[in-house]
Design a protein around this motif. Structure first.
Motif, short mmCIF file in Angstrom:
data_model
loop_
_atom_site.label_atom_id
_atom_site.label_comp_id
_atom_site.label_asym_id
_atom_site.label_seq_id
_atom_site.Cartn_x
_atom_site.Cartn_y
_atom_site.Cartn_z
N PHE A 65 0.81 -1.21 0.00
CA PHE A 65 0.00 0.00 0.00
C PHE A 65 0.85 1.27 0.00
N ALA A 66 2.14 1.12 -0.20
CA ALA A 66 3.06 2.26 -0.10
C ALA A 66 2.82 3.33 -1.17
N ILE A 67 2.16 2.96 -2.27
CA ILE A 67 1.96 3.95 -3.33
C ILE A 67 0.66 4.75 -3.15
N SER A 68 -0.05 4.49 -2.03
CA SER A 68 -1.24 5.28 -1.74
C SER A 68 -1.18 5.72 -0.28
N ASN A 69 -2.00 6.69 0.06
CA ASN A 69 -2.07 7.07 1.47
C ASN A 69 -3.37 6.52 2.06
N LYS A 70 -3.41 6.48 3.37
CA LYS A 70 -4.55 5.86 4.06
C LYS A 70 -5.87 6.56 3.73
N LYS A 71 -5.88 7.87 3.74
CA LYS A 71 -7.12 8.60 3.47
C LYS A 71 -7.66 8.28 2.07
N GLU A 72 -6.77 8.27 1.09
CA GLU A 72 -7.18 7.95 -0.29
C GLU A 72 -7.64 6.51 -0.41
N ALA A 73 -6.93 5.60 0.25
CA ALA A 73 -7.30 4.18 0.21
C ALA A 73 -8.69 3.97 0.81
N ILE A 74 -8.94 4.60 1.95
CA ILE A 74 -10.27 4.49 2.59
C ILE A 74 -11.34 5.03 1.66
N ASP A 75 -11.11 6.18 1.09
CA ASP A 75 -12.10 6.81 0.21
C ASP A 75 -12.40 5.95 -1.01
N ASN A 76 -11.36 5.43 -1.65
CA ASN A 76 -11.58 4.60 -2.85
C ASN A 76 -12.35 3.33 -2.52
N GLN A 77 -11.94 2.65 -1.44
CA GLN A 77 -12.63 1.42 -1.08
C GLN A 77 -14.07 1.70 -0.66
N TYR A 78 -14.25 2.73 0.13
CA TYR A 78 -15.59 3.12 0.58
C TYR A 78 -16.51 3.37 -0.62
N ARG A 79 -16.04 4.16 -1.57
CA ARG A 79 -16.85 4.46 -2.76
C ARG A 79 -17.16 3.19 -3.55
N PHE A 80 -16.16 2.33 -3.70
CA PHE A 80 -16.37 1.07 -4.42
C PHE A 80 -17.41 0.20 -3.71
N PHE A 81 -17.27 0.07 -2.39
CA PHE A 81 -18.22 -0.74 -1.63
C PHE A 81 -19.63 -0.15 -1.68
N VAL A 82 -19.77 1.14 -1.54
CA VAL A 82 -21.10 1.77 -1.60
C VAL A 82 -21.77 1.38 -2.91
N GLN A 83 -21.07 1.53 -4.02
CA GLN A 83 -21.67 1.24 -5.33
C GLN A 83 -21.89 -0.26 -5.52
N THR A 84 -20.92 -1.07 -5.13
CA THR A 84 -21.04 -2.52 -5.30
C THR A 84 -22.18 -3.10 -4.49
N PHE A 85 -22.39 -2.56 -3.30
CA PHE A 85 -23.36 -3.14 -2.38
C PHE A 85 -24.73 -2.50 -2.41
N GLY A 86 -25.03 -1.70 -3.45
CA GLY A 86 -26.39 -1.24 -3.65
C GLY A 86 -26.66 0.22 -3.34
N GLY A 87 -25.63 0.99 -3.07
CA GLY A 87 -25.82 2.41 -2.80
C GLY A 87 -25.62 3.26 -4.04
N PRO A 88 -25.46 4.56 -3.86
CA PRO A 88 -25.27 5.47 -5.00
C PRO A 88 -23.95 5.21 -5.74
N THR A 89 -23.84 5.79 -6.90
CA THR A 89 -22.70 5.54 -7.80
C THR A 89 -21.49 6.42 -7.44
N LEU A 90 -21.07 6.39 -6.21
CA LEU A 90 -19.97 7.24 -5.74
C LEU A 90 -18.65 6.92 -6.42
N TYR A 91 -18.40 5.64 -6.67
CA TYR A 91 -17.12 5.26 -7.28
C TYR A 91 -17.05 5.73 -8.72
N THR A 92 -18.08 5.46 -9.48
CA THR A 92 -18.13 5.90 -10.87
C THR A 92 -18.09 7.42 -10.97
N ASP A 93 -18.76 8.08 -10.05
CA ASP A 93 -18.76 9.54 -10.05
C ASP A 93 -17.35 10.09 -9.90
N LYS A 94 -16.52 9.42 -9.11
CA LYS A 94 -15.15 9.89 -8.90
C LYS A 94 -14.18 9.39 -9.97
#
Length: 180
Positions: A65-94
């Motif tokens: 994970f050295a090529i990313s920072n924790k805040k960015e990693a959390i945000d990317n995974q969070y957005r992916f999970f929201v969209q994958t698991f039935g929420g709004p299209t946050l990942y695609t939006d970003k």
């Protein structure tokens, strides 16, 4: 390599079939709602990456994970999970229209079976700490199967990628990621 061969390899390494990994899609209410919406999904990603970035017993894993920072990693995974698991299209939006290129998104990381296993261990621990997945066994088991299969699916696909498809190579001798 066909997707069926990749799924077979992921099943052999994870112990979870493709159909079992997709069971989360049949949960009602859906995973997004059962996690607690955006706030609960963000918490799961935060709990996970808190564990990842403080894994001092396994520096080889943290180095992935050295090529990313924790805040960015959390945000990317969070957005992916929201969209994958039935929420709004946050990942695609970003990130744009390349939502499901999961393997391509991870091509920059040196991921093998050992790291997939460690990833799943951290996610299982995060789910045990999360206020909703810790008490909802149906949700926890469905997510466990999804996470375990998908982690090993990524490993299987990366083993068959051509060097020109990989965006970086990890050099153990220098402990550095070399981008191509």
């Amino acid at each position: 390599m066909s997707k069926h061969s990749l799924r077979h390899s992921a099943t052999l390494n994870s112990g979870v079939t493709y159909d079992e990994s997709e069971a989360y899609k049949n949960l009602r209410p859906n995973v997004f709602d059962r996690l607690g919406g955006e706030e609960g999904t963000k918490l799961l990603s935060t709990l996970f990456y808190n564990r990842v970035f403080s894994d001092s017993k396994n520096p080889w894993f943290v180095s992935i994970f050295a090529i990313s920072n924790k805040k960015e990693a959390i945000d990317n995974q969070y957005r992916f999970f929201v969209q994958t698991f039935g929420g709004p299209t946050l990942y695609t939006d970003k990130k744009g229209g390349r939502f499901m290129r999961l393997v391509g998104r991870h091509a920059a990381y040196p991921i093998g079976t050992r790291s997939a296993t460690r990833w799943v261990e951290h996610m299982v621990s995060a789910m045990a700490e999360h206020p909703f997945t810790s008490v909802d066994s149906e949700l926890r088991y469905a997510l466990h199967d999804y996470f375990k299969f998908i982690a090993h699916y990524i490993v299987a696909t990366m083993e068959y990628m051509r060097p020109d498809q990989l965006r970086c190579v990890y050099r153990p001798s220098t402990k550095a990621h070399i981008f191509t």
